[in-house]
Scaffold this active site. Structure first.
Site, short mmCIF file in Angstrom:
data_model
loop_
_atom_site.label_atom_id
_atom_site.label_comp_id
_atom_site.label_asym_id
_atom_site.label_seq_id
_atom_site.Cartn_x
_atom_site.Cartn_y
_atom_site.Cartn_z
N ASN A 253 -2.35 28.63 -3.75
CA ASN A 253 -1.19 28.29 -2.91
C ASN A 253 -1.54 28.15 -1.43
O ASN A 253 -0.70 28.35 -0.56
CB ASN A 253 -0.05 29.27 -3.16
CG ASN A 253 -0.43 30.70 -2.85
OD1 ASN A 253 -1.53 30.95 -2.38
ND2 ASN A 253 0.48 31.63 -3.10
N LYS B 163 -6.90 29.10 2.16
CA LYS B 163 -7.56 29.46 0.91
C LYS B 163 -8.47 28.32 0.40
O LYS B 163 -8.36 27.17 0.86
CB LYS B 163 -6.50 29.83 -0.13
CG LYS B 163 -5.70 31.09 0.23
CD LYS B 163 -4.73 31.47 -0.88
CE LYS B 163 -3.95 32.74 -0.55
NZ LYS B 163 -3.05 33.15 -1.66
N TYR C 254 -7.61 42.29 -1.44
CA TYR C 254 -6.44 42.20 -2.32
C TYR C 254 -6.26 43.48 -3.16
O TYR C 254 -5.58 43.45 -4.19
CB TYR C 254 -6.55 40.98 -3.22
CG TYR C 254 -6.01 39.70 -2.59
CD1 TYR C 254 -4.70 39.61 -2.12
CD2 TYR C 254 -6.81 38.56 -2.47
CE1 TYR C 254 -4.20 38.45 -1.55
CE2 TYR C 254 -6.32 37.39 -1.90
CZ TYR C 254 -5.02 37.35 -1.44
OH TYR C 254 -4.52 36.19 -0.88
N HIS D 113 -2.67 32.46 2.93
CA HIS D 113 -2.25 33.86 2.91
C HIS D 113 -1.62 34.18 4.25
O HIS D 113 -2.07 33.67 5.28
CB HIS D 113 -3.46 34.79 2.71
CG HIS D 113 -3.14 36.23 3.02
ND1 HIS D 113 -2.57 37.08 2.09
CD2 HIS D 113 -3.25 36.96 4.17
CE1 HIS D 113 -2.37 38.26 2.65
NE2 HIS D 113 -2.78 38.21 3.92
N ARG E 26 3.28 25.54 1.61
CA ARG E 26 3.10 25.65 0.16
C ARG E 26 3.85 24.54 -0.59
O ARG E 26 3.36 24.05 -1.61
CB ARG E 26 3.51 27.05 -0.29
CG ARG E 26 2.42 28.09 0.07
CD ARG E 26 2.91 29.49 -0.05
NE ARG E 26 1.82 30.48 -0.07
CZ ARG E 26 1.99 31.78 -0.02
NH1 ARG E 26 3.22 32.28 0.07
NH2 ARG E 26 0.97 32.60 -0.05
N ARG F 195 5.29 33.49 7.65
CA ARG F 195 5.71 33.43 6.24
C ARG F 195 6.76 32.35 6.02
O ARG F 195 6.80 31.72 4.96
CB ARG F 195 6.15 34.81 5.76
CG ARG F 195 4.95 35.79 5.71
CD ARG F 195 5.20 37.00 4.88
NE ARG F 195 5.45 36.68 3.50
CZ ARG F 195 4.56 36.80 2.49
NH1 ARG F 195 3.33 37.23 2.72
NH2 ARG F 195 4.90 36.50 1.26
N GLU G 296 -5.19 44.09 8.10
CA GLU G 296 -5.88 42.88 7.66
C GLU G 296 -6.65 42.23 8.80
O GLU G 296 -7.76 41.71 8.60
CB GLU G 296 -4.87 41.89 7.06
CG GLU G 296 -4.32 42.39 5.73
CD GLU G 296 -3.24 41.47 5.14
OE1 GLU G 296 -2.74 41.80 4.05
OE2 GLU G 296 -2.92 40.43 5.75
P1 IDP Z 1 2.04 36.20 -0.94
O1 IDP Z 1 0.68 35.55 -0.78
O2 IDP Z 1 3.16 35.21 -0.84
O3 IDP Z 1 2.23 37.39 -0.03
P2 IDP Z 1 1.62 38.12 -3.12
O4 IDP Z 1 2.67 38.58 -4.07
O5 IDP Z 1 1.17 39.09 -2.06
O6 IDP Z 1 2.11 36.75 -2.46
O7 IDP Z 1 0.37 37.69 -3.99
C1 IDP Z 1 -0.89 37.49 -3.40
C2 IDP Z 1 -1.49 36.23 -3.97
O8 IDP Z 1 -1.74 36.42 -5.36
C3 IDP Z 1 -0.59 34.99 -3.95
O9 IDP Z 1 -0.60 34.33 -2.69
C4 IDP Z 1 -1.21 34.14 -5.04
O10 IDP Z 1 -2.42 33.51 -4.60
C5 IDP Z 1 -1.54 35.20 -6.08
N1 IDP Z 1 -0.45 35.41 -7.03
C6 IDP Z 1 0.74 36.02 -6.82
N2 IDP Z 1 1.51 36.04 -7.92
C7 IDP Z 1 0.77 35.42 -8.89
C8 IDP Z 1 1.01 35.11 -10.26
O11 IDP Z 1 2.05 35.43 -10.85
N3 IDP Z 1 0.00 34.44 -10.93
C9 IDP Z 1 -1.18 34.09 -10.33
N4 IDP Z 1 -1.44 34.37 -9.03
C10 IDP Z 1 -0.48 35.01 -8.31
MG MG Z 2 1.21 39.20 0.00
#
Ligand code: IDP
Ligand code: MG
Length: 140
Positions: free
Chosen positions: A114, A11, A51, A117, A104, A87, A128
């Site tokens: 973070n 990212k 997304y 992805h 992370r 993951r 994807e």
């Molecule tokens: P993941 O990347 O671990 O699969 P997801 O729940 O799919 O997590 O969320 C996608 C992305 O959205 C996260 O990697 C992060 O960049 C962002 N994100 C997720 N939850 C939050 C939040 O509560 N606040 C701000 N950004 C978030």
């Molecule tokens: Mg996700």
């Protein structure tokens, strides 16, 4: 276990800090092979579509703005159990909850910024990968 492929994105927070190599060392040391890779600047429309599953979440607009704030590195990782393995190597979404040694934990700036992805299931991995890569670009 089967050999799988999964989509990985480095990212903008990580490309900005010149962390591509350090992050990819974690994947390679963890047993995954990078079988496709390209550095791109995503458009707003591309980030919104990618997304789309999160469209109703309160953080959607900020997430899209973040994902287009700089270049990303799109990659396909291959290996045994690659979707779950990736993951594991990434760590929890919120770096505050991520295990020691994960990407992370070491590199993420926040729950949003973070660093990486990773696809979360075989169906989403296939979708994807096809969203960003043509079959001819995957060289295992
Ligand atoms: P993941 O990347 O671990 O699969 P997801 O729940 O799919 O997590 O969320 C996608 C992305 O959205 C996260 O990697 C992060 O960049 C962002 N994100 C997720 N939850 C939050 C939040 O509560 N606040 C701000 N950004 C978030
Ligand atoms: Mg996700």
């Amino acid at each position: 276990m089967a050999v799988e492929r999964t989509l990985s994105i480095i990212k903008p927070d990580a490309t900005r800090r010149n962390l591509t190599g350090k992050i990819n060392a974690k994947f390679e040391d963890g047993g995954l092979r990078i079988v496709a890779q390209k550095r791109v600047q995503l458009s707003k429309a591309q980030a919104e579509q990618f997304y789309g599953v999160h469209r109703e979440r309160p953080f959607f607009g900020d997430l899209v703005s973040f994902m287009i704030s700089g270049p990303v590195v799109l990659q396909v990782l291959e290996g045994e159990n690659a979707i779950a393995r990736n993951r594991e190597i990434m760590g929890a979404t919120n770096p505050a909850n991520a295990a020691e040694g994960t990407i992370r934990k070491e590199f993420a700036e926040s729950i949003e910024a973070n660093s990486v992805h990773g696809s979360d299931a075989p169906e989403t991995a296939a979708q994807e990968i096809a969203f960003f890569f043509a079959g001819i670009e995957l060289v295992g």
